[in-house]
Design a protein around this motif. Sequence first.
Motif, PDB file in Angstrom:
ATOM      1  N   ARG A  99       0.841  -1.192   0.000  1.00 27.72           N
ATOM      2  CA  ARG A  99       0.000   0.000   0.000  1.00 27.72           C
ATOM      3  C   ARG A  99       0.878   1.244   0.000  1.00 27.72           C
ATOM      4  O   ARG A  99       1.988   1.239   0.537  1.00 27.72           O
ATOM      5  N   ASP A 100       0.377   2.307  -0.627  1.00 29.28           N
ATOM      6  CA  ASP A 100       1.070   3.588  -0.648  1.00 29.28           C
ATOM      7  C   ASP A 100       0.447   4.514   0.396  1.00 29.28           C
ATOM      8  O   ASP A 100      -0.785   4.590   0.523  1.00 29.28           O
ATOM      9  N   PHE A 101       1.297   5.211   1.117  1.00 34.62           N
ATOM     10  CA  PHE A 101       0.858   6.151   2.134  1.00 34.62           C
ATOM     11  C   PHE A 101       1.436   7.528   1.801  1.00 34.62           C
ATOM     12  O   PHE A 101       2.614   7.643   1.466  1.00 34.62           O
ATOM     13  N   TYR A 102       0.598   8.561   1.906  1.00 39.92           N
ATOM     14  CA  TYR A 102       1.052   9.911   1.560  1.00 39.92           C
ATOM     15  C   TYR A 102       0.374  10.926   2.469  1.00 39.92           C
ATOM     16  O   TYR A 102      -0.839  10.849   2.719  1.00 39.92           O
ATOM     17  N   VAL A 103       1.181  11.864   2.968  1.00 40.20           N
ATOM     18  CA  VAL A 103       0.664  12.950   3.802  1.00 40.20           C
ATOM     19  C   VAL A 103       1.342  14.242   3.387  1.00 40.20           C
ATOM     20  O   VAL A 103       2.566  14.294   3.230  1.00 40.20           O
ATOM     21  N   ALA A 104       0.569  15.307   3.203  1.00 41.06           N
ATOM     22  CA  ALA A 104       1.101  16.655   2.962  1.00 41.06           C
ATOM     23  C   ALA A 104       0.357  17.603   3.890  1.00 41.06           C
ATOM     24  O   ALA A 104      -0.873  17.662   3.849  1.00 41.06           O
ATOM     25  N   LEU A 105       1.114  18.282   4.751  1.00 46.42           N
ATOM     26  CA  LEU A 105       0.521  19.212   5.706  1.00 46.42           C
ATOM     27  C   LEU A 105       1.006  20.625   5.430  1.00 46.42           C
ATOM     28  O   LEU A 105       2.200  20.857   5.240  1.00 46.42           O
ATOM     29  N   LYS A 106       0.082  21.568   5.425  1.00 45.99           N
ATOM     30  CA  LYS A 106       0.420  22.990   5.380  1.00 45.99           C
ATOM     31  C   LYS A 106       0.196  23.543   6.780  1.00 45.99           C
ATOM     32  O   LYS A 106      -0.876  23.352   7.360  1.00 45.99           O
ATOM     33  N   GLN A 107       1.231  24.194   7.324  1.00 47.55           N
ATOM     34  CA  GLN A 107       1.169  24.629   8.707  1.00 47.55           C
ATOM     35  C   GLN A 107       1.468  26.123   8.822  1.00 47.55           C
ATOM     36  O   GLN A 107       2.153  26.693   7.980  1.00 47.55           O
ATOM     37  N   GLY A 108       0.967  26.734   9.879  1.00 44.44           N
ATOM     38  CA  GLY A 108       1.209  28.147  10.108  1.00 44.44           C
ATOM     39  C   GLY A 108       0.752  28.563  11.487  1.00 44.44           C
ATOM     40  O   GLY A 108      -0.250  28.044  12.009  1.00 44.44           O
ATOM     41  N   SER A 109       1.514  29.453  12.118  1.00 44.01           N
ATOM     42  CA  SER A 109       1.196  29.957  13.458  1.00 44.01           C
ATOM     43  C   SER A 109       1.029  28.828  14.472  1.00 44.01           C
ATOM     44  O   SER A 109       0.270  28.944  15.431  1.00 44.01           O
ATOM     45  N   GLY A 110       1.729  27.708  14.235  1.00 46.59           N
ATOM     46  CA  GLY A 110       1.650  26.587  15.165  1.00 46.59           C
ATOM     47  C   GLY A 110       0.433  25.713  14.983  1.00 46.59           C
ATOM     48  O   GLY A 110       0.132  24.881  15.842  1.00 46.59           O
ATOM     49  N   HIS A 111      -0.295  25.852  13.860  1.00 43.81           N
ATOM     50  CA  HIS A 111      -1.498  25.063  13.615  1.00 43.81           C
ATOM     51  C   HIS A 111      -1.393  24.338  12.273  1.00 43.81           C
ATOM     52  O   HIS A 111      -0.640  24.743  11.389  1.00 43.81           O
ATOM     53  N   ILE A 112      -2.189  23.277  12.110  1.00 47.72           N
ATOM     54  CA  ILE A 112      -2.316  22.588  10.827  1.00 47.72           C
ATOM     55  C   ILE A 112      -3.373  23.336  10.023  1.00 47.72           C
ATOM     56  O   ILE A 112      -4.554  23.362  10.392  1.00 47.72           O
ATOM     57  N   ARG A 113      -2.976  23.965   8.912  1.00 52.19           N
ATOM     58  CA  ARG A 113      -3.881  24.800   8.123  1.00 52.19           C
ATOM     59  C   ARG A 113      -4.565  24.044   6.987  1.00 52.19           C
ATOM     60  O   ARG A 113      -5.652  24.412   6.543  1.00 52.19           O
ATOM     61  N   GLY A 114      -3.915  23.004   6.485  1.00 50.56           N
ATOM     62  CA  GLY A 114      -4.486  22.237   5.390  1.00 50.56           C
ATOM     63  C   GLY A 114      -3.761  20.908   5.271  1.00 50.56           C
ATOM     64  O   GLY A 114      -2.634  20.770   5.753  1.00 50.56           O
ATOM     65  N   MET A 115      -4.404  19.921   4.653  1.00 56.90           N
ATOM     66  CA  MET A 115      -3.754  18.621   4.552  1.00 56.90           C
ATOM     67  C   MET A 115      -4.312  17.801   3.394  1.00 56.90           C
ATOM     68  O   MET A 115      -5.436  18.006   2.929  1.00 56.90           O
ATOM     69  N   GLU A 116      -3.465  16.884   2.947  1.00 53.05           N
ATOM     70  CA  GLU A 116      -3.834  15.874   1.957  1.00 53.05           C
ATOM     71  C   GLU A 116      -3.313  14.547   2.474  1.00 53.05           C
ATOM     72  O   GLU A 116      -2.120  14.420   2.778  1.00 53.05           O
ATOM     73  N   VAL A 117      -4.202  13.556   2.619  1.00 52.05           N
ATOM     74  CA  VAL A 117      -3.833  12.286   3.245  1.00 52.05           C
ATOM     75  C   VAL A 117      -4.386  11.119   2.445  1.00 52.05           C
ATOM     76  O   VAL A 117      -5.561  11.111   2.076  1.00 52.05           O
ATOM     77  N   THR A 118      -3.529  10.120   2.188  1.00 49.86           N
ATOM     78  CA  THR A 118      -3.930   8.886   1.501  1.00 49.86           C
ATOM     79  C   THR A 118      -3.232   7.699   2.155  1.00 49.86           C
ATOM     80  O   THR A 118      -2.026   7.747   2.385  1.00 49.86           O
ATOM     81  N   PRO A 119      -3.968   6.599   2.487  1.00 47.13           N
ATOM     82  CA  PRO A 119      -5.420   6.441   2.378  1.00 47.13           C
ATOM     83  C   PRO A 119      -6.133   7.054   3.587  1.00 47.13           C
ATOM     84  O   PRO A 119      -5.495   7.400   4.574  1.00 47.13           O
ATOM     85  N   GLN A 120      -7.449   7.138   3.497  1.00 43.86           N
ATOM     86  CA  GLN A 120      -8.251   7.607   4.618  1.00 43.86           C
ATOM     87  C   GLN A 120      -8.651   6.405   5.487  1.00 43.86           C
ATOM     88  O   GLN A 120      -8.756   5.278   5.007  1.00 43.86           O
TER      89      GLN A 120
END
Length: 269
Positions: A99-120
């Motif tokens: 299986r392939d696993f992928y995570v991309a997090l956009k962060q700012g001011s100490g918080h998680i602002r956006g994300m892309e995650v596979t699989p759910q």
Amino acid sequence: MRLLILPILASAALVHPAQAKKSSIGGLYNISVAGFTVGRGSLSLVLQGNAYSAKVGLEPAGIGTLLTTGKGGAEASGWLVGSKVVPSRYQMASHAANRDFYVALKQGSGHIRGMEVTPQFKPNKERIKVTSRHRQNAMDPLSAALMPVRSAKQALGPEACKRKLPVFDGWTRFDIKLSYKGTKDVSGNGYDGKVVICKAQWVPVAGHRPSKDSVKYMAKASMETWLAPMGRDNVLIPYRISIDTKTGRLVVQASKLKISGSGSDRASR
């Protein structure tokens, strides 16, 4: 074994790149379970003034090549503001159990602002839902490995372990609570000097299923990390991490380090 914290303030604290002090570390880590090598990890970390960038890789080794073909890597970047780590970006990609696993997090001011995650995760009524509240005051797993202190005088003492790391890996939110245990002299593998030994406790917050045996076990498991200066006496990184597992003690320990930068004269070889 998945790899395994304010933009305005950061901008105000920045040093001009031409004047910024630079520290870097390149390292290899041996990963073993019950004394048997199962994998190897690589680390590349650069501090330029207040900015950091880190990259890790993981692949099977030893008997691990017989058990899995999984491999992967992660990258992170952000800022150090006093004794805080303020990430800006994190990306992880791995392949295991076909299986392939992928995570991309956009962060700012100490918080998680956006994300892309596979699989759910598959829907499960018992699983504690991760909400926007859980992504506040949280950081990615790789940035959590950077542990700055307010001054170099505090680096090799109790202050280094006086912290709680709020981690979000894309699927789950958990805390790593550290407490001071002592210091130890180590020699070889590219570092000669003291390390700070911290006890660690994994505390599940969200994304997990409370009834699972693995969750209950991890919450009670004995964990420890040894921290060493990374070329700057007020910033530490793990030299060794150990966790009790059902199949034996999991140990991730530096086997080769190359450290350079201000404050590293006694550490580099």
